[in-house]
Design an enzyme around this catalytic site. Structure first.
Site, PDB file in Angstrom:
ATOM      1  N   ASP A  22       0.846  -1.194   0.000  1.00 32.01           N
ATOM      2  CA  ASP A  22       0.000   0.000   0.000  1.00 32.01           C
ATOM      3  C   ASP A  22       0.883   1.246   0.000  1.00 32.01           C
ATOM      4  OD1 ASP A  22      -1.937   1.949   0.485  1.00 32.01           O
ATOM      5  OD2 ASP A  22      -2.029   1.528   2.641  1.00 32.01           O
ATOM      6  N   ASN A  24      -0.697   4.508  -0.507  1.00 29.46           N
ATOM      7  CA  ASN A  24      -1.464   5.735  -0.224  1.00 29.46           C
ATOM      8  C   ASN A  24      -2.136   5.739   1.145  1.00 29.46           C
ATOM      9  OD1 ASN A  24      -3.488   3.940  -0.661  1.00 29.46           O
ATOM     10  ND2 ASN A  24      -4.537   5.101  -2.264  1.00 29.46           N
ATOM     11  N   ASP A  26      -4.351   3.659   2.658  1.00 28.85           N
ATOM     12  CA  ASP A  26      -5.719   3.212   2.927  1.00 28.85           C
ATOM     13  C   ASP A  26      -5.758   1.761   3.416  1.00 28.85           C
ATOM     14  OD1 ASP A  26      -5.141   1.843   0.628  1.00 28.85           O
ATOM     15  OD2 ASP A  26      -6.763   2.700  -0.582  1.00 28.85           O
ATOM     16  N   ASP A  30      -1.830  -1.328  -3.813  1.00 27.53           N
ATOM     17  CA  ASP A  30      -2.218  -0.606  -5.033  1.00 27.53           C
ATOM     18  C   ASP A  30      -1.187  -0.821  -6.141  1.00 27.53           C
ATOM     19  OD1 ASP A  30      -0.140   1.175  -4.100  1.00 27.53           O
ATOM     20  OD2 ASP A  30      -1.652   2.090  -2.787  1.00 27.53           O
ATOM     21  N   ASP A  99      -5.756 -10.642 -15.014  1.00 26.45           N
ATOM     22  CA  ASP A  99      -6.862 -11.552 -14.755  1.00 26.45           C
ATOM     23  C   ASP A  99      -8.056 -11.083 -15.593  1.00 26.45           C
ATOM     24  OD1 ASP A  99      -8.413 -13.522 -13.173  1.00 26.45           O
ATOM     25  OD2 ASP A  99      -6.857 -13.198 -11.671  1.00 26.45           O
ATOM     26  N   ASP A 202     -10.417 -16.551 -15.497  1.00 26.96           N
ATOM     27  CA  ASP A 202     -11.100 -17.054 -14.305  1.00 26.96           C
ATOM     28  C   ASP A 202     -12.170 -18.098 -14.662  1.00 26.96           C
ATOM     29  OD1 ASP A 202     -11.422 -16.424 -11.349  1.00 26.96           O
ATOM     30  OD2 ASP A 202     -13.490 -16.090 -12.008  1.00 26.96           O
ATOM     31  N   GLU A 257      -8.120 -20.928 -15.744  1.00 30.04           N
ATOM     32  CA  GLU A 257      -8.429 -21.625 -14.500  1.00 30.04           C
ATOM     33  C   GLU A 257      -9.529 -22.635 -14.820  1.00 30.04           C
ATOM     34  OE1 GLU A 257      -9.878 -20.847  -9.908  1.00 30.04           O
ATOM     35  OE2 GLU A 257     -10.787 -19.745 -11.548  1.00 30.04           O
ATOM     36  N   HIS A 319      -4.337 -17.464  -4.314  1.00 29.09           N
ATOM     37  CA  HIS A 319      -5.175 -16.654  -3.428  1.00 29.09           C
ATOM     38  C   HIS A 319      -6.449 -17.361  -2.995  1.00 29.09           C
ATOM     39  CE1 HIS A 319      -6.943 -16.451  -7.329  1.00 29.09           C
ATOM     40  NE2 HIS A 319      -8.010 -15.840  -6.839  1.00 29.09           N
ATOM     41  N   ASP A 320      -6.646 -18.597  -3.413  1.00 32.71           N
ATOM     42  CA  ASP A 320      -7.872 -19.322  -3.078  1.00 32.71           C
ATOM     43  C   ASP A 320      -7.647 -20.471  -2.095  1.00 32.71           C
ATOM     44  OD1 ASP A 320      -9.583 -17.831  -4.721  1.00 32.71           O
ATOM     45  OD2 ASP A 320      -9.127 -19.069  -6.474  1.00 32.71           O
TER      46      ASP A 320
END
Ligand code: GLC
Length: 518
Positions: A22, A24, A26, A30, A99, A202, A257, A319-320
């Site tokens: 990150d 910025n 938040d 990013d 993606d 995906d 995928e 990530h799954d």
């Protein structure tokens, strides 16, 4: 000898943008954070980056619910940030794969908002609307991923149900409608024209649907992604996508995928070289740390893919799913041996950001759980520096840190030549040096129980041998005349020395049989 296409010889590095860095403040990663760390990725030696979605999205599924395919969500930056990232990556010889989510949009996408607005809307048929079943209720018995409830949601205003294979906020597009096909081809053109090198597609096996949407047989019901989704319509659509990619210069690639847990079915998505370039094959990801089970996965992949000239892919983490270090019991020695396995097999390896640091899943307390699919642990932020906020811009990140961020971070591991990060770097460098590792054949060789060993051989004469000891015992390899120098050892020991025939517990070795001690 012709040069193989880049996607066969590359190591691809997956970035989940929310979790990378990150800039910025938040608490969410990013595009500028990715750009900031390209030097690190170049130092590590990856060839390509796959970016998980950064498009405009209400984030019901953290970006896999897209409301504008052709813009960057303000959370991640702007299209100008994206262009700058592509340019900087290309300057370093790193390719960019984005993606692309063709099966469903967000329910906030203007296409769905229109489709939902009335039965006569010209976009009604862009999604799958059906009347209730004769006795009332959903049109068929399909089950949605994540919720386990019906894959249909009723729309009061228009008196019909729409199909969603995932969350109700992710309505499935109707790919039987040529306007949808054309609109989605335009999305690909938009990114191809911006210079991307390829797409990670995906749940691509879901885009073709049986026209009459028949009930699933009862025995399949607990498995929403069963072979029932294996449709001829999908293959025709893939050929169309392939023709589009092939019409662009520069070897643009798509890796699909194909979430069908059966390698025989996955193999069909390569077509006869006219569908996907690469397909993810998840059975190995779900294989425990066991030599015999892995041997069988390697044999199945060769048996199914080699005869049709299809090039394999290998993935241990994404990530799954729980990170593989966590799945394999948490030992760093095993995570190191797994790195040698992943980077020594025949095919294109996909690394998931953070595995090169030996990260484990974060422990996520109940009050910080955010994902409807329970996947927060593997999406923990990447620690860059030893001291909090670990190279992030200050605010608490959207998920808790993974274990031991004070030592398990990029700066600390770069300073330590014995770290797992340096092991990954040495393995990537070894692949670059060796045509047999990058593109050679693979043959399994004799090894004691609990050990897997194989030879990689290239037509140029280049050869490597890999040995992975999955067991907790020290073993001696059979006296088969195997000699040479240890090029990389998972624990760093004996590199550059003659191979002794011994392999330690949870140790893995890359051996150069052609090299002799100097
Ligand atoms: C794929 C993605 C996953 C997402 C799902 C729905 O499986 O990898 O993260 O939730 O598709 O788009």
């Amino acid at each position: 000898m012709s040069e193989p296409p880049w996607w066969k010889t590359s190591v691809v590095y997956q970035i989940y943008p929310r979790s990378f860095c990150d800039t910025n403040g938040d608490g969410v990663g990013d595009l500028a954070g990715i750009r900031r760390h390209l030097d690190h990725l170049e130092w590590l030696g990856v060839d390509a980056i796959w970016l998980s979605p950064f498009y405009r999205s209400p984030m019901a599924d953290f970006g896999y619910d897209i409301s504008d395919y052709c813009d960057v969500d303000p959370l991640f930056g702007t299209l100008a940030d994206f262009d700058a990232l592509v340019e900087d990556a290309h300057d370093r010889g790193i390719r960019i794969i984005v993606d692309w989510v063709p099966n469903h949009t967000s329910d906030q996408h203007p296409w769905f908002v229109e489709s939902r607005s009335g039965r006569d809307n010209p976009r009604r048929d862009w999604y799958l609307w059906r009347d209730p079943a004769p006795g009332g209720g959903p049109p068929n018995n399909w089950v949605a991923a994540f919720t386990g409830g019906p894959a249909w949601t009723y729309d009061d205003a228009t008196g019909q149900y729409y199909l969603h294979s995932f969350l109700p906020a992710q309505p499935d597009l109707n790919w039987a409608n040529p306007e949808v096909v054309e609109a989605m081809h335009d999305v690909l053109r938009f990114w191809l024209d911006r210079g991307v090198d390829g797409f990670r597609v995906d749940v691509v096996h879901l885009i073709g649907k049986a026209p009459d949407l028949p009930d699933d047989p009862e025995e399949y019901l607990p498995i929403p992604h069963s072979g029932l989704n294996h449709r001829p319509e999908t293959h025709e659509l893939l050929r169309g996508l392939r023709r589009l990619l092939d019409s662009y210069p520069g070897d643009r690639m798509m890796v699909g995928e194909v979430y069908l847990l059966d390698t025989t079915m996955v193999a069909t998505y390569y077509g006869s070289g006219d569908e996907l370039h690469l397909a993810f094959n998840f059975p190995p990801l779900y294989t425990p740390w066991d030599a015999e089970r892995w041997r069988s996965q390697i044999e199945i992949v060769s048996r199914e893919l080699d005869p049709i000239g299809a090039w394999p892919t290998w993935v241990l983490s994404n990530h799954d799913n729980k990170r593989h270090r966590t799945r394999y019991g948490g030992s760093e020695a095993r995570a190191r041996a797994a790195a040698v396995l992943l980077l020594g097999l025949r095919g294109t390896p996909f690394l998931y950001a953070g595995e090169e640091l030996g990260l484990e899943d974060a422990v996520v307390p109940d009050d910080r759980v955010v994902d409807p699919g329970g996947r927060d642990g593997c999406r923990a932020p990447i620690p860059w520096e030893p001291a909090p906020p670990h190279g992030w811009a200050g605010a608490d990140p959207w998920l808790p840190w993974p274990p031991e961020p004070g030592t398990r971070n990029v700066v600390s591991e770069r300073e330590d030549p014995a770290s797992i990060l340096h092991l990954y770097r040495r393995l990537l460098a070894a692949r670059r040096r060796s045509p047999s590792l990058r593109e050679g054949d693979l043959s399994l060789i004799d090894a004691p129980p609990g050990v897997l060993a194989w030879r990689r051989a290239h037509q140029s004469g280049d050869e490597r041998v890999l040995i992975v000891n999955f067991s907790a015992e020290r073993v001696t390899m059979p006296p088969s005349g195997l000699s040479g120098l240890v090029e990389v050892a998972s624990d760093g020991s004996g590199e550059g020395a003659l191979f002794t025939g011994e392999v330690g517990p949870d140790q893995a070795l890359l051996i150069d049989p052609g090299a002799t001690a100097s």
